[in-house]
Design an enzyme around this catalytic site. Structure first.
Site, short mmCIF file in Angstrom:
data_model
loop_
_atom_site.label_atom_id
_atom_site.label_comp_id
_atom_site.label_asym_id
_atom_site.label_seq_id
_atom_site.Cartn_x
_atom_site.Cartn_y
_atom_site.Cartn_z
N LYS A 1 -15.27 -1.13 5.04
CA LYS A 1 -14.48 -1.12 6.29
C LYS A 1 -15.18 -1.93 7.38
O LYS A 1 -14.51 -2.55 8.22
CB LYS A 1 -14.23 0.31 6.76
N ALA B 1 -12.41 2.54 -3.95
CA ALA B 1 -13.81 2.59 -4.39
C ALA B 1 -13.89 3.58 -5.52
O ALA B 1 -13.06 4.50 -5.63
CB ALA B 1 -14.72 3.02 -3.25
N TYR C 1 -18.60 8.85 2.80
CA TYR C 1 -17.72 7.68 2.93
C TYR C 1 -18.41 6.44 2.36
O TYR C 1 -17.76 5.52 1.84
CB TYR C 1 -17.30 7.49 4.40
N SER D 1 1.46 8.33 1.64
CA SER D 1 0.74 7.11 2.03
C SER D 1 0.99 6.77 3.49
O SER D 1 2.13 6.85 3.96
CB SER D 1 1.22 5.92 1.19
N ASP E 1 -1.04 -6.44 -7.45
CA ASP E 1 -2.41 -5.93 -7.50
C ASP E 1 -3.27 -6.99 -6.84
O ASP E 1 -3.35 -8.12 -7.32
CB ASP E 1 -2.82 -5.72 -8.97
N GLY F 1 0.78 -1.25 0.00
CA GLY F 1 0.00 0.00 0.00
C GLY F 1 0.80 1.28 0.00
O GLY F 1 0.23 2.36 0.21
N SER G 1 -5.88 8.59 -1.42
CA SER G 1 -7.16 7.90 -1.20
C SER G 1 -8.14 8.80 -0.45
O SER G 1 -9.32 8.88 -0.81
CB SER G 1 -6.96 6.64 -0.37
N THR H 1 -4.24 12.09 2.11
CA THR H 1 -3.52 11.18 1.22
C THR H 1 -4.31 11.12 -0.09
O THR H 1 -5.43 11.66 -0.16
CB THR H 1 -3.45 9.75 1.80
N ILE I 1 -4.51 -0.85 2.11
CA ILE I 1 -5.07 -0.83 0.76
C ILE I 1 -6.57 -0.59 0.81
O ILE I 1 -7.27 -1.20 1.63
CB ILE I 1 -4.78 -2.19 0.09
P1 NAD Z 1 -3.01 5.85 -0.32
O1 NAD Z 1 -3.78 6.25 -1.54
O2 NAD Z 1 -1.68 6.41 -0.16
O3 NAD Z 1 -2.95 4.28 -0.17
C1 NAD Z 1 -3.93 3.42 -0.71
C2 NAD Z 1 -3.18 2.27 -1.36
O4 NAD Z 1 -4.08 1.28 -1.83
C3 NAD Z 1 -2.35 2.74 -2.57
O5 NAD Z 1 -1.02 2.36 -2.40
C4 NAD Z 1 -2.97 1.99 -3.72
O6 NAD Z 1 -2.05 1.64 -4.73
C5 NAD Z 1 -3.47 0.74 -2.99
N1 NAD Z 1 -4.40 -0.05 -3.80
C6 NAD Z 1 -5.61 0.32 -4.27
N2 NAD Z 1 -6.11 -0.67 -5.04
C7 NAD Z 1 -5.19 -1.69 -5.04
C8 NAD Z 1 -5.11 -2.96 -5.67
N3 NAD Z 1 -6.08 -3.42 -6.45
N4 NAD Z 1 -4.00 -3.72 -5.44
C9 NAD Z 1 -2.99 -3.27 -4.64
N5 NAD Z 1 -3.01 -2.06 -4.04
C10 NAD Z 1 -4.10 -1.28 -4.24
O7 NAD Z 1 -3.97 6.30 0.90
P2 NAD Z 1 -3.90 6.00 2.46
O8 NAD Z 1 -4.77 7.01 3.08
O9 NAD Z 1 -2.51 5.85 2.90
O10 NAD Z 1 -4.68 4.62 2.57
C11 NAD Z 1 -4.13 3.47 3.18
C12 NAD Z 1 -5.19 2.79 4.05
O11 NAD Z 1 -5.50 3.63 5.15
C13 NAD Z 1 -6.50 2.52 3.33
O12 NAD Z 1 -7.03 1.28 3.75
C14 NAD Z 1 -7.37 3.64 3.84
O13 NAD Z 1 -8.76 3.34 3.77
C15 NAD Z 1 -6.89 3.69 5.27
N6 NAD Z 1 -7.25 4.90 6.02
C16 NAD Z 1 -6.89 6.11 5.53
C17 NAD Z 1 -7.27 7.24 6.25
C18 NAD Z 1 -6.93 8.62 5.74
O14 NAD Z 1 -7.57 9.58 6.16
N7 NAD Z 1 -5.95 8.77 4.88
C19 NAD Z 1 -7.99 7.12 7.46
C20 NAD Z 1 -8.31 5.86 7.91
C21 NAD Z 1 -7.95 4.75 7.19
#
Ligand code: NAD
Length: 259
Positions: A166, A99, A159, A20, A65, A14, A199, A197, A96
């Site tokens: 989730k 949506a 969301y 990230s 992936d 991820g 996402s 980030t 990861i």
């Molecule tokens: P990010 O976009 O940096 O990371 C998301 C990652 O998911 C990316 O590296 C992307 O390549 C990967 N991904 C998506 N589809 C994929 C696939 N088919 N195969 C492999 N990898 C795939 O964003 P982030 O915020 O660092 O998100 C990381 C996790 O943290 C996620 O689960 C997100 O829901 C969770 N999260 C984020 C927040 C926030 O506010 N940023 C809060 C709570 C939870």
């Protein structure tokens, strides 16, 4: 201070860029002496993740992936080759989610079957398939860590389908912890507060959330990626040895507040 993860090998899924959460976790794991294996999703991320991984001294950086079963087979091969002694793995970080953008802005009731299944596949089922793939390498026990958000149990505007994914992810954490516990593999989720980030920017209204947090959260501020990462260190280390099946909130306390 002794390094908390010395001698441990961690596979981190991820990292997309330096914002990230997985990258903050990789940095903290490196600081604590872990050997790192990193994945990227597709050619578009190869260069960036390659550069970040090189800075961190990652032992392997490879494509995965999670929607492709053949990539999970490759993942097992890479762990076998680059893991610790005898291909041993100690920690899996699953950071990861995905949506469709339109499902993160229109009413939830409009969610299509395809959009619903995609979010579940990438954001929840992938924890199950990744855990199944790596469990045989956790020969001395291990720690599986995923990232979740408050929208799993509360309605958070926009969301939507990701909140439902989730909720499934958090249920997967509980069922996996029961299946893998006898092998001393712990499975936990960190529920992070909002962090800017790529996402998170996909969810309409993120800026408003980031503005509201310091007004309402007990600690009167937003949480930081470093705080999320340090909690991952705790869960990956022997300090977390009694913790499994849990959701740990790293959100400046926001989730306890009512009116
Ligand atoms: P990010 O976009 O940096 O990371 C998301 C990652 O998911 C990316 O590296 C992307 O390549 C990967 N991904 C998506 N589809 C994929 C696939 N088919 N195969 C492999 N990898 C795939 O964003 P982030 O915020 O660092 O998100 C990381 C996790 O943290 C996620 O689960 C997100 O829901 C969770 N999260 C984020 C927040 C926030 O506010 N940023 C809060 C709570 C939870």
């Amino acid at each position: 201070m002794p390094e908390l993860l010395a001698g441990k090998t961690a596979l981190i899924l991820g990292v997309a860029n330096k914002w990230s959460l997985a990258y903050a976790i990789a940095q903290a794991f490196r600081r604590e002496g872990a050997k790192l294996l990193l994945t990227y999703q597709g050619e578009r991320q190869k260069e960036t993740v390659g550069e970040l991984g090189a800075e961190l001294g990652a032992a392997a950086i490879f494509e995965c992936d999670v929607t492709r079963d053949e990539d999970l087979v490759k993942l097992a091969d890479t762990v076998r080759q680059h893991g610790g002694p005898n291909g041993r793995l100690d920690t899996l970080v699953h950071s990861i989610a995905f949506a469709n953008r339109e499902d993160l802005s229109r009413p939830f009731v409009e969610t299509s079957r395809a959009g619903y299944l995609l979010a579940q596949d990438v954001s929840a089922y992938s924890l199950v398939s990744a855990a199944r793939t790596i469990a045989p390498f956790m020969t001395e026990g291990g720690s599986v860590i995923t990232l979740t958000y408050l929208g799993a149990t509360r309605v958070v505007t926009n969301y939507n389908v990701m909140g439902v994914a989730k909720a499934a992810l958090e249920a997967c954490v509980r069922y996996l912890s029961s299946d893998l516990g006898p092998s001393n593999i712990r499975v936990n989720a960190i529920s992070a507060g909002p962090v800017k980030t790529v996402s998170a920017r996909g969810v309409a209204g993120l800026t408003k959330m980031l503005e509201a947090m310091p007004l309402r959260a007990p600690l009167r501020r937003n949480c930081t990626p470093e705080e999320v990462a340090d909690t991952a260190v705790f869960l990956a280390s022997d300090l977390g040895r009694g913790v499994t099946g849990n959701v740990l909130f790293v959100d400046a306390g926001y989730q306890v507040m009512g009116f």
